[in-house]
Enzyme design. Structure first.
Site, PDB file in Angstrom:
ATOM      1  N   LYS A  22       6.318  -1.365 -15.722  1.00  0.00           N
ATOM      2  CA  LYS A  22       6.459   0.146 -16.149  1.00  0.00           C
ATOM      3  C   LYS A  22       7.895   0.373 -15.776  1.00  0.00           C
ATOM      4  O   LYS A  22       8.483   1.132 -16.988  1.00  0.00           O
ATOM      5  CB  LYS A  22       5.543   0.983 -15.460  1.00  0.00           C
ATOM      6  CG  LYS A  22       4.927   2.277 -16.224  1.00  0.00           C
ATOM      7  CD  LYS A  22       3.962   3.022 -15.661  1.00  0.00           C
ATOM      8  CE  LYS A  22       2.736   2.559 -15.919  1.00  0.00           C
ATOM      9  NZ  LYS A  22       1.784   3.190 -15.374  1.00  0.00           N
ATOM     10  N   ARG A  91       2.847   7.496 -10.858  1.00  0.00           N
ATOM     11  CA  ARG A  91       2.304   6.364 -11.324  1.00  0.00           C
ATOM     12  C   ARG A  91       2.508   5.103 -10.934  1.00  0.00           C
ATOM     13  O   ARG A  91       3.640   4.933 -10.486  1.00  0.00           O
ATOM     14  CB  ARG A  91       2.673   6.193 -12.920  1.00  0.00           C
ATOM     15  CG  ARG A  91       2.292   7.599 -13.914  1.00  0.00           C
ATOM     16  CD  ARG A  91       2.938   7.139 -15.180  1.00  0.00           C
ATOM     17  NE  ARG A  91       2.509   8.425 -16.129  1.00  0.00           N
ATOM     18  CZ  ARG A  91       1.573   8.441 -17.135  1.00  0.00           C
ATOM     19  NH1 ARG A  91       0.752   7.481 -17.077  1.00  0.00           N
ATOM     20  NH2 ARG A  91       1.464   9.833 -17.985  1.00  0.00           N
ATOM     21  N   GLY A 100      -5.544   0.177 -15.629  1.00  0.00           N
ATOM     22  CA  GLY A 100      -6.453   1.126 -15.161  1.00  0.00           C
ATOM     23  C   GLY A 100      -6.840   0.556 -13.681  1.00  0.00           C
ATOM     24  O   GLY A 100      -7.822   1.184 -13.280  1.00  0.00           O
ATOM     25  N   MET A 102      -4.873   0.643 -10.947  1.00  0.00           N
ATOM     26  CA  MET A 102      -4.349   1.267  -9.796  1.00  0.00           C
ATOM     27  C   MET A 102      -4.340   2.544 -10.242  1.00  0.00           C
ATOM     28  O   MET A 102      -4.715   3.253 -11.239  1.00  0.00           O
ATOM     29  CB  MET A 102      -2.948   0.776  -9.458  1.00  0.00           C
ATOM     30  CG  MET A 102      -3.301  -0.555  -8.674  1.00  0.00           C
ATOM     31  SD  MET A 102      -1.704  -1.227  -8.358  1.00  0.00           S
ATOM     32  CE  MET A 102      -1.066  -1.570  -9.877  1.00  0.00           C
ATOM     33  N   ARG A 335       5.062  -1.565 -23.048  1.00  0.00           N
ATOM     34  CA  ARG A 335       4.496  -2.937 -22.217  1.00  0.00           C
ATOM     35  C   ARG A 335       4.377  -3.936 -23.103  1.00  0.00           C
ATOM     36  O   ARG A 335       3.920  -3.498 -24.275  1.00  0.00           O
ATOM     37  CB  ARG A 335       3.544  -2.710 -21.050  1.00  0.00           C
ATOM     38  CG  ARG A 335       2.283  -2.160 -21.633  1.00  0.00           C
ATOM     39  CD  ARG A 335       1.151  -1.895 -20.656  1.00  0.00           C
ATOM     40  NE  ARG A 335       0.033  -1.294 -21.055  1.00  0.00           N
ATOM     41  CZ  ARG A 335      -0.717  -0.770 -20.263  1.00  0.00           C
ATOM     42  NH1 ARG A 335      -0.722  -0.670 -18.973  1.00  0.00           N
ATOM     43  NH2 ARG A 335      -1.951   0.161 -20.871  1.00  0.00           N
ATOM     44  N   HIS A 451     -25.416 -34.325 -16.831  1.00  0.00           N
ATOM     45  CA  HIS A 451     -25.517 -34.789 -18.035  1.00  0.00           C
ATOM     46  C   HIS A 451     -25.585 -33.810 -19.089  1.00  0.00           C
ATOM     47  O   HIS A 451     -25.000 -34.162 -20.209  1.00  0.00           O
ATOM     48  CB  HIS A 451     -26.910 -35.607 -18.102  1.00  0.00           C
ATOM     49  CG  HIS A 451     -27.603 -36.371 -19.290  1.00  0.00           C
ATOM     50  ND1 HIS A 451     -28.253 -35.247 -20.200  1.00  0.00           N
ATOM     51  CD2 HIS A 451     -27.273 -37.390 -20.050  1.00  0.00           C
ATOM     52  CE1 HIS A 451     -28.521 -36.048 -21.332  1.00  0.00           C
ATOM     53  NE2 HIS A 451     -27.932 -37.099 -21.230  1.00  0.00           N
ATOM     54  N   SER A 763      -5.974 -45.437 -16.000  1.00  0.00           N
ATOM     55  CA  SER A 763      -6.272 -44.253 -16.515  1.00  0.00           C
ATOM     56  C   SER A 763      -7.044 -43.721 -15.318  1.00  0.00           C
ATOM     57  O   SER A 763      -7.931 -44.220 -14.703  1.00  0.00           O
ATOM     58  CB  SER A 763      -7.419 -44.455 -17.616  1.00  0.00           C
ATOM     59  OG  SER A 763      -7.997 -43.069 -17.684  1.00  0.00           O
ATOM     60  N   CYS A 831      -8.423 -39.264 -17.748  1.00  0.00           N
ATOM     61  CA  CYS A 831      -9.317 -38.855 -18.642  1.00  0.00           C
ATOM     62  C   CYS A 831     -10.236 -37.981 -17.902  1.00  0.00           C
ATOM     63  O   CYS A 831     -10.208 -37.959 -16.499  1.00  0.00           O
ATOM     64  CB  CYS A 831     -10.175 -40.125 -18.946  1.00  0.00           C
ATOM     65  SG  CYS A 831     -10.663 -41.189 -17.834  1.00  0.00           S
ATOM     66  N   TYR A 851      -0.451 -39.867 -21.467  1.00  0.00           N
ATOM     67  CA  TYR A 851      -1.218 -39.195 -22.255  1.00  0.00           C
ATOM     68  C   TYR A 851      -2.120 -38.609 -21.237  1.00  0.00           C
ATOM     69  O   TYR A 851      -2.403 -38.921 -20.024  1.00  0.00           O
ATOM     70  CB  TYR A 851      -1.979 -40.148 -23.155  1.00  0.00           C
ATOM     71  CG  TYR A 851      -2.814 -41.223 -22.421  1.00  0.00           C
ATOM     72  CD1 TYR A 851      -4.299 -40.847 -22.321  1.00  0.00           C
ATOM     73  CD2 TYR A 851      -2.395 -42.343 -22.195  1.00  0.00           C
ATOM     74  CE1 TYR A 851      -5.041 -41.740 -21.597  1.00  0.00           C
ATOM     75  CE2 TYR A 851      -3.232 -43.216 -21.469  1.00  0.00           C
ATOM     76  CZ  TYR A 851      -4.590 -42.996 -21.257  1.00  0.00           C
ATOM     77  OH  TYR A 851      -5.433 -43.846 -20.638  1.00  0.00           O
TER      78      TYR A 851
END
Length: 876
Positions: A22, A91, A100, A102, A335, A451, A763, A831, A851
């Site tokens: 701010k 503020r 909102g 603080m 902002r 599962h 992997s 993976c 990957y």
């Protein structure tokens, strides 16, 4: 000397870290010549010092007084002067926006004397009394912790007594009486009179705003949004301008573009004759900002110009607050505007096309998780919901349906077109047919890799697992929570993104993938170095993965193919076989199923790489539960059926293990039963040859799970190559493929250089690697203590959501280095669920993986995160 305070005019070269969002915004707007009321910023560094020492730093108050005098000179007003009083707002202003969370105090500087001066100066008695009434209430609540209800209750009584609905209808005389009662309430609650010295008021207010950094709602907000607790808040002291001075005054908020859709159109609300808090308090209904053009056409045009100036300056959508004081426009704050996922995509795309930002900047501005939101049905954030229980957010999205308690009923009703939610204590392979037809799944037990969770994620269906606060009674077909009983046929909504169980039907937002989103994801692919593959177990999964932009399949779990209802009897027959010869008949049938699935997957992937993992879980997972079998054995009158259930029970008891996830599974199972390896290898290679013969390219790799030693991999690799040769010899043709391994045990990472002698790729199975490294059973830990650990700050995030870089990450890095020491160009990926987590993807990028592989519905998230990893590295 340390500078603790900066005026708006002198703060332009300072950082957001020091001034807060701010404060920096106010300084920037002052610099570019926008109408900003004069003021100054007390830094975040001051806040941290105050919270640590419980007092202001030395010389800080002197600097406040110096800057206060500068405001007096600039405005011609004087703080505490009864003839021409200067009033200020106090503020908060955090580094990261926390709207909102603080505290703010307005109209500070008013007392009995300055009130009289304000009345004379403005010739507006009602306005002055209203300002004082608001100040007393704010100061009492924020500085002295007087319950807001004390004031609101009295105010509500006055509204009823005077038969008014709108606070603007209070007369000056009414407000004077309200002020007198407010002062009485203040003294009753605090045992002291309301402070009349303005500097005393200011000092107390600054302390209160600093302290609000550690109020409960601010801490909860930071915890939820992963905002560090050591940033502190700045305090902004600013000259008051008043929107409640009559019909030529007002206040409002405006977004430079729609935060809902991203449309390039001013969006917001305003009120005539009001102060800022009235817009958000809900006491009065604000008017759409487009109506401002009719009320004050010149002011509306000025706001349009300010919005354009701010967007051009920041090159970003802005959320601004304004006040109109007797026909003059003042900008109080700007902002970056918060926005929906749809708006984020549209704004990023549009700003590139407008030339405001480049493609990489656009990519950075979209939270990858926002992309994920657009792929699943979501509960409308405006909807009011009643949450009756909460479990683990196992598969994202939301669904509404009638409750059913069996997979058969879910299948029957689902095929008939009814929307159902399948509720089970836990799911097993026997329930797959029900999961396929249900809108979503709720289980009382099981974790994120249970599962139900795995199947639901693969299907893109919402799932809440491990909801231990519900008590399921299958006989009565109902479940109970602390607050109510839910019977079969009742309508519930599950939110797989939050884990919430909600009563009834709620409004939903349906997913949509726009052309703009597809274009942005293409930009991401051109930026990223990591390839994004998908976990896909069926042709339908592969199709979904391709649609979402997967460049390969990094994990095809062959055992999931066993779980279909029509296949389980053959899998169970294989398990119950007492000899290798007896196993051949069910294995032959399973091979047919597997070959059909592999053909479908290879066709869909059309030459893209497919990594197929050999069977991994322990065989008991394909058998019914022991208690269920005992019950069927007891109730069975047929001799042959009894013999079947006796055989089943004996097999279950024989296979029983204290810890099956560390028992006979993975490559160990293949070594113990090599005919399973041979069957799977034969099905894979025959499928590949048939697809190639049909004229389509095929590229596949076979992956051996749970390898801990070089010798294990050698054994399984030998079996694969022998079976492959048999198929090649029989068919008179060959096809190239690779054999690699999952690194999911700490020992495998430690000896990766040796394993790489035989493996053609690695992997990392990060789910099991995390369990075996941390000594944690995921299904148990997530429901029992990991959430508690997060709440207590013992861990920042579950290690099953984001890779534990300090522990598990070290093993992965070591495995990569050792593997590539043996084979320089060894292909390595991960993976599992970590492959779709943005922070984990950044880690994978840093250590040089090739990957990541994740659920098909996480592929777009991973594509965005992979691109952002490159951009962050470049420092953009």
């Amino acid at each position: 000397m340390t500078t603790w305070v900066y005026s708006f005019r002198k703060a332009t070269n300072q950082t957001k870290q020091l001034l807060g969002g701010k404060g920096l915004g106010l300084a920037e707007m002052t610099k570019i010549g926008l109408p900003v009321p004069p003021g100054f910023i007390i830094t975040t560094k001051t806040c941290l010092s105050y919270l640590d020492e419980k007092k202001f730093p030395q010389k800080m108050w002197d600097q406040v007084l110096t800057d206060l005098r500068e405001i007096e000179q600039e405005t011609g007003k004087s703080f505490g002067n009864p003839l021409n009083p200067l009033l200020v707002s106090v503020r908060s202003g955090a580094v990261v926006s926390m709207p909102g969370m603080m505290d703010t105090i307005l109209n500070l500087g008013l007392n009995k004397n300055t009130l009289s001066g304000l009345i004379k100066k403005t010739s507006n008695e009602r306005f002055a009394f209203d300002a004082y009434r608001r100040f007393i209430q704010m100061f009492a609540n924020i500085v002295m912790n007087v319950p807001l209800e004390r004031f609101e209750t009295f105010l509500d009584k006055e509204r009823k007594r005077l038969n008014i609905k709108d606070d603007t209808q209070f007369s000056a005389r009414d407000l004077q009486k309200i002020i007198n009662q407010y002062l009485v309430i203040y003294q009753e609650e605090t045992k002291q009179k309301f402070p009349q010295e303005p500097l005393e008021q200011l000092k107390a207010a600054i302390k209160a705003v600093f302290s609000s950094w550690n109020n409960k709602r601010a801490i909860d907000y930071r915890n939820f949004n992963k905002i560090p607790h050591n940033l502190g808040t700045a305090v902004n002291i600013q000259t008051m301008v008043f929107g409640n001075m009559g019909k030529t005054s007002g206040t409002g908020v405006a977004f430079t573009r729609s935060p809902a859709t991203g449309e390039k159109k001013l969006y917001g609300e305003f009120l005539v004759n009001a102060q800022g808090e009235d817009v958000v308090a809900g006491i009065r209904t604000p008017r759409p900002i487009q109506e401002l053009e009719k009320v004050w056409p010149k002011i509306f045009k000025q706001i349009i110009n300010v919005a354009h100036t701010l967007e051009q300056h920041y090159r970003e959508t802005q959320d601004l607050e304004f006040t109109i004081e007797e026909g003059k426009l003042w900008i109080l704050q700007t902002r970056t505007g918060k926005r929906t996922a749809e708006a984020a995509v549209n704004i990023a795309y549009d700003m590139v096309k407008e030339g405001l930002i480049n493609k990489k900047e656009a990519l950075v501005r979209i939270d990858p998780e926002q992309i994920g939101q657009l792929l699943h049905t979501q509960i409308d954030p405006k909807a009011k919901v009643r949450v009756i229980a909460k479990g683990l957010a196992a598969s994202p999205g939301a669904a509404t349906g009638t409750v059913v308690f069996t997979a058969d009923e879910a299948e029957e009703k689902g095929k008939a077109g009814q929307r159902v939610i399948l509720v089970r204590p836990e799911t097993s392979p026997d329930d797959v047919h029900g999961v396929l037809q249900a809108q979503g799944v709720l289980t009382a037990r099981g974790g994120m890799t249970s599962h139900a969770a795995v199947v639901a994620r693969g299907l893109g269906k919402p799932c809440v697992s491990g909801c231990e606060s519900i008590d399921i009674n299958l006989k009565k077909k109902q479940f109970t929570t602390n607050s109510q009983t839910v019977k079969s046929g009742s309508v519930i909504t599950i939110n797989g993104s939050t884990g919430e169980i909600i009563t009834g039907k709620v409004p939903m937002i349906e997913p949509k993938i726009s052309l703009k989103m597809k274009t942005i994801l293409n930009w991401a692919d051109k930026t990223a170095r990591l390839a994004v593959w998908a976990n896909a177990d069926y042709p339908r999964d592969a199709t979904c993965a391709r649609e979402f932009g997967a460049q390969g399949i990094g994990l095809c779990r062959t055992e999931h193919m066993f779980m279909e209802q029509e296949r389980l009897p053959f899998v169970q027959a294989m398990i119950l076989a007492e000899s290798e010869k007896e196993r051949q008949k069910p294995l032959a049938k399973i091979a047919q199923f597997q070959k059909k699935d592999f053909i479908g997957i290879f066709k869909v992937m059309a030459g893209l790489p497919v990594i197929i993992r050999l069977i991994d879980p322990p065989l008991h997972e394909f058998l019914p539960g022991q208690e269920e079998v005992k019950k069927k054995l007891t109730n069975s009158k047929n001799k042959s059926k009894r013999a079947h259930w006796e055989k089943m029970l004996n097999a279950i008891e024989k296979m029983a293990e204290s810890n099956p996830m560390l028992g006979l599974r993975g490559c160990r199972l293949g070594i113990a039963m090599p005919d399973i390896i041979r069957m799977q290898t034969r099905a894979i290679i025959e499928a590949a040859l048939l697809v190639r013969k049909a004229g389509q390219p095929v590229k596949f790799k076979i992956m051996v799970p749970l390898v801990g030693t070089l010798e294990e991999l050698k054994f399984v690799k030998k079996e694969i190559l022998i079976e492959a040769k048999r198929v090649f010899d029989k068919r008179g043709e060959q096809i190239n493929f690779e054999i690699g391994t999952m690194i999911e045990l700490p020992r495998a990472a430690l000896v990766a250089d040796k394993i790489a002698q035989e493996a053609q790729f690695f992997s990392f199975g990060t789910n099991d690697l995390t369990q075996t490294t941390l000594g944690i059973s995921r299904d148990d830990a997530e429901g029992k203590f990991l959430t508690l650990y997060e709440d207590l700050g013992i861990i920042d995030v579950s290690p099953f959501k984001t890779i534990d870089q300090a522990g598990v990450g070290q093993l992965i890095s070591l495995g990569v280095r050792k593997g590539r020491k043996t084979k320089k160009n060894l292909s390595i990926g991960i993976c599992g669920e970590h492959g779709g987590d943005p922070e984990s993807i950044t880690f994978c990028h840093k250590i040089g993986l090739n990957y990541v592989s994740c659920s098909p519905y996480r592929v777009p998230v991973a594509r965005m995160a992979a691109a952002q990893a490159v951009i962050k590295e470049e420092g953009i």
